[in-house]
Design an enzyme around this catalytic site. Structure first.
Site, PDB file in Angstrom:
ATOM      1  N   ASP A  10       4.847   7.883   4.515  1.00 39.84           N
ATOM      2  CA  ASP A  10       4.188   8.272   3.258  1.00 39.84           C
ATOM      3  C   ASP A  10       5.270   8.471   2.203  1.00 39.84           C
ATOM      4  O   ASP A  10       6.227   9.219   2.408  1.00 39.84           O
ATOM      5  CB  ASP A  10       3.390   9.565   3.448  1.00 39.84           C
ATOM      6  N   ASP A 111       0.292   4.536  -0.895  1.00 35.09           N
ATOM      7  CA  ASP A 111       1.663   4.941  -0.543  1.00 35.09           C
ATOM      8  C   ASP A 111       1.823   5.312   0.921  1.00 35.09           C
ATOM      9  O   ASP A 111       2.766   6.005   1.286  1.00 35.09           O
ATOM     10  CB  ASP A 111       2.120   6.101  -1.444  1.00 35.09           C
ATOM     11  N   GLU A 112       0.929   4.814   1.764  1.00 36.44           N
ATOM     12  CA  GLU A 112       0.898   5.324   3.121  1.00 36.44           C
ATOM     13  C   GLU A 112       0.534   4.227   4.114  1.00 36.44           C
ATOM     14  O   GLU A 112      -0.370   3.443   3.855  1.00 36.44           O
ATOM     15  CB  GLU A 112      -0.233   6.341   3.133  1.00 36.44           C
TER      16      GLU A 112
HETATM   17  P1  TTP Z   1      -0.121  11.431  -1.931  1.00 28.87           P
HETATM   18  O1  TTP Z   1       0.683  10.685  -0.912  1.00 28.87           O
HETATM   19  O2  TTP Z   1      -1.214  12.309  -1.435  1.00 28.87           O
HETATM   20  O3  TTP Z   1       0.832  12.362  -2.799  1.00 28.87           O
HETATM   21  P2  TTP Z   1       2.255  12.079  -3.409  1.00 28.87           P
HETATM   22  O4  TTP Z   1       2.855  10.822  -2.875  1.00 28.87           O
HETATM   23  O5  TTP Z   1       2.195  12.180  -4.889  1.00 28.87           O
HETATM   24  O6  TTP Z   1       3.079  13.334  -2.899  1.00 28.87           O
HETATM   25  P3  TTP Z   1       3.615  13.642  -1.430  1.00 28.87           P
HETATM   26  O7  TTP Z   1       5.102  13.740  -1.588  1.00 28.87           O
HETATM   27  O8  TTP Z   1       2.998  14.954  -1.072  1.00 28.87           O
HETATM   28  O9  TTP Z   1       3.183  12.531  -0.544  1.00 28.87           O
HETATM   29  O10 TTP Z   1      -0.749  10.413  -2.950  1.00 28.87           O
HETATM   30  C1  TTP Z   1      -0.144   9.204  -3.349  1.00 28.87           C
HETATM   31  C2  TTP Z   1      -0.418   8.917  -4.804  1.00 28.87           C
HETATM   32  O11 TTP Z   1      -1.823   8.848  -5.049  1.00 28.87           O
HETATM   33  C3  TTP Z   1       0.116   9.976  -5.742  1.00 28.87           C
HETATM   34  O12 TTP Z   1       1.476   9.766  -6.085  1.00 28.87           O
HETATM   35  C4  TTP Z   1      -0.821   9.859  -6.920  1.00 28.87           C
HETATM   36  C5  TTP Z   1      -2.137   9.407  -6.330  1.00 28.87           C
HETATM   37  N1  TTP Z   1      -3.067  10.542  -6.221  1.00 28.87           N
HETATM   38  C6  TTP Z   1      -3.942  10.808  -7.278  1.00 28.87           C
HETATM   39  O13 TTP Z   1      -3.951  10.072  -8.281  1.00 28.87           O
HETATM   40  N2  TTP Z   1      -4.782  11.876  -7.194  1.00 28.87           N
HETATM   41  C7  TTP Z   1      -4.812  12.716  -6.104  1.00 28.87           C
HETATM   42  O14 TTP Z   1      -5.593  13.681  -6.068  1.00 28.87           O
HETATM   43  C8  TTP Z   1      -3.900  12.451  -5.021  1.00 28.87           C
HETATM   44  C9  TTP Z   1      -3.873  13.363  -3.820  1.00 28.87           C
HETATM   45  C10 TTP Z   1      -3.048  11.366  -5.127  1.00 28.87           C
HETATM   46 MG    MG Z   2       2.822  10.402  -0.794  1.00 35.27          MG
HETATM   47 MG    MG Z   3      -0.179   9.403   0.642  1.00 40.57          MG
END
Ligand code: TTP
Ligand code: MG
Ligand code: MG
Length: 367
Positions: A10, A111-112
């Protein structure tokens, strides 16, 4: 069932980190990515924020106006609108890179992704660790981005391991330490337990994942449903048999590292097995592709791609060889900016279902 080894990847604060890459000057400042919903200044919600902003309480989903308040004292805070196209292009390149590590690959969000390394790592967590480090360093080299990786025996536990150390984490959850690691965690940390479920569980006296694992199944079924109740309990025991598999593939692709960096199309033989494999996978899934593309990763780690739309969808190895050769030749004639190619790949997309009639066969072959 044989023990598997699954890796979850991720990317860290993905959208915000992508913005930091193209504007390094904002790196140490609080960065907030916003989905502006209307014309009036600050209506809308935060998409994500970098870790500097998170320290002040800003996170996904909070109203932009609230984020502004939380960052009132940070005069250097940066608020940017989402740029999906840009993040998606980066995501696609990273997913392509991840795909090249294992046949069993599943992208779960922008992103995962999960990789099943069982056949590569043969139950050896040290091999999986090496692959995970390689994944992290290749993503860093190619895109200047950090990610967090978790390794365990299934998707659930790999994801929990990845989430447990962020940013830039690499966490192994070996079979022998699963119970000791997850049992003490708050039940809300279990994927699938949202805020509402967590609240109801708290009322039932279920505070930790260990509490849930031991809780009376009948009561859980009555409270959360005949399927969901017992399902959550088995997740709490670390059980997850969901295979790593790509959902509804929109494309198929393979990338290889060339024996030697090159500035011309001298690797026709090296890519033949890739093409044979892609063609075989198309045929075995009764699909044909309408688009054939090439990918070139240069020795400076820039990813370039070219694609051609076909008049007729195909699954034929010969057609893929002909079209990709043409694309590679034209790339090397015009586009390479003097930087040699290090890795090359083929990607077919716009897949169409062919039912049961296979290429090269007429209906009479069936009778
Ligand atoms: P995530 O992987 O949940 O979060 P992140 O990558 O920003 O942070 P982390 O380091 O905790 O992994 O989500 C991936 C992307 O999806 C994030 O960068 C932006 C988008 N997103 C939204 O637009 N709204 C949301 O509520 C979430 C959870 C994510
Ligand atoms: Mg992320
Ligand atoms: Mg994610």
């Amino acid at each position: 069932m044989n023990d598997r080894i699954v890796i979850a990847v991720d990317l860290d604060y993905f959208f915000a980190q992508c913005e930091e890459v193209r504007r390094p000057e904002i790196q140490r400042k609080p960065v907030v990515i916003c989905v502006y919903s209307g014309r009036t200044g600050d209506s809308g919600a935060v998409s994500t924020a970098n870790y500097v902003a998170r320290k002040k309480g800003v996170k996904s989903g909070v109203p932009i106006s609230v984020a502004r308040k939380l960052l009132e004292d940070s005069k250097d805070a940066i608020f940017l609108p989402v740029d999906q196209e840009y993040y998606k292009a980066i995501s696609e390149r990273i997913m392509e890179l991840l795909r090249s590590f294992s046949y069993n690959f599943e992208q779960v969000s922008i992103d995962e992704a999960f990789l099943d390394l069982s056949s590569v790592a043969h139950n050896d967590y040290n091999v999986a660790l090496e692959i995970a480090s390689k994944i992290k360093s290749q993503i860093m080299e190619a895109e200047r981005l950090t990610c967090s990786v978790g390794i365990s025996k299934n998707k659930l536990l790999a994801k929990m391991a990845a989430d447990s150390q962020k940013p830039d984490g690499l966490t192994v959850l070996r079979p022998e330490s699963i119970a000791d690691t997850i049992n003490p965690l708050p039940v809300g940390k279990l994927p699938g337990v949202g805020t509402k479920t967590e609240k109801r569980m708290e009322e039932l006296g279920i505070h930790t994942i260990g509490d849930l694992a031991l809780f009376n199944r009948e009561i859980l079924a009555a409270e959360f449903g005949r399927n969901l109740g017992p399902h959550l309990a088995s997740l709490a025991c670390g059980i997850d048999n969901e295979p790593v598999q790509e959902r509804e593939r929109q494309q198929l692709g393979r990338i290889i590292t060339l024996k030697h960096d090159t500035s011309d199309f001298s690797f026709a033989e090296e890519i033949r097995p890739l093409i044979a494999d892609i063609s075989k996978r198309l045929r075995s899934s009764n699909s044909r592709c309408k688009m054939i593309g090439i990918i070139v990763i240069t020795s400076a780690l820039k990813t370039k791609s070219r694609a051609k739309t076909l008049d007729q969808p195909t699954d034929s190895e010969e057609v893929i060889i002909a079209v990709s050769s043409e694309l590679f030749k034209s790339y090397f004639e015009s586009d390479q900016e003097g930087i040699p190619a290090r890795r090359v790949g083929i990607r077919v997309s716009e897949l169409v279902d062919t039912g049961h009639v296979k290429s090269g066969q007429s209906l009479s072959d069936y009778f």
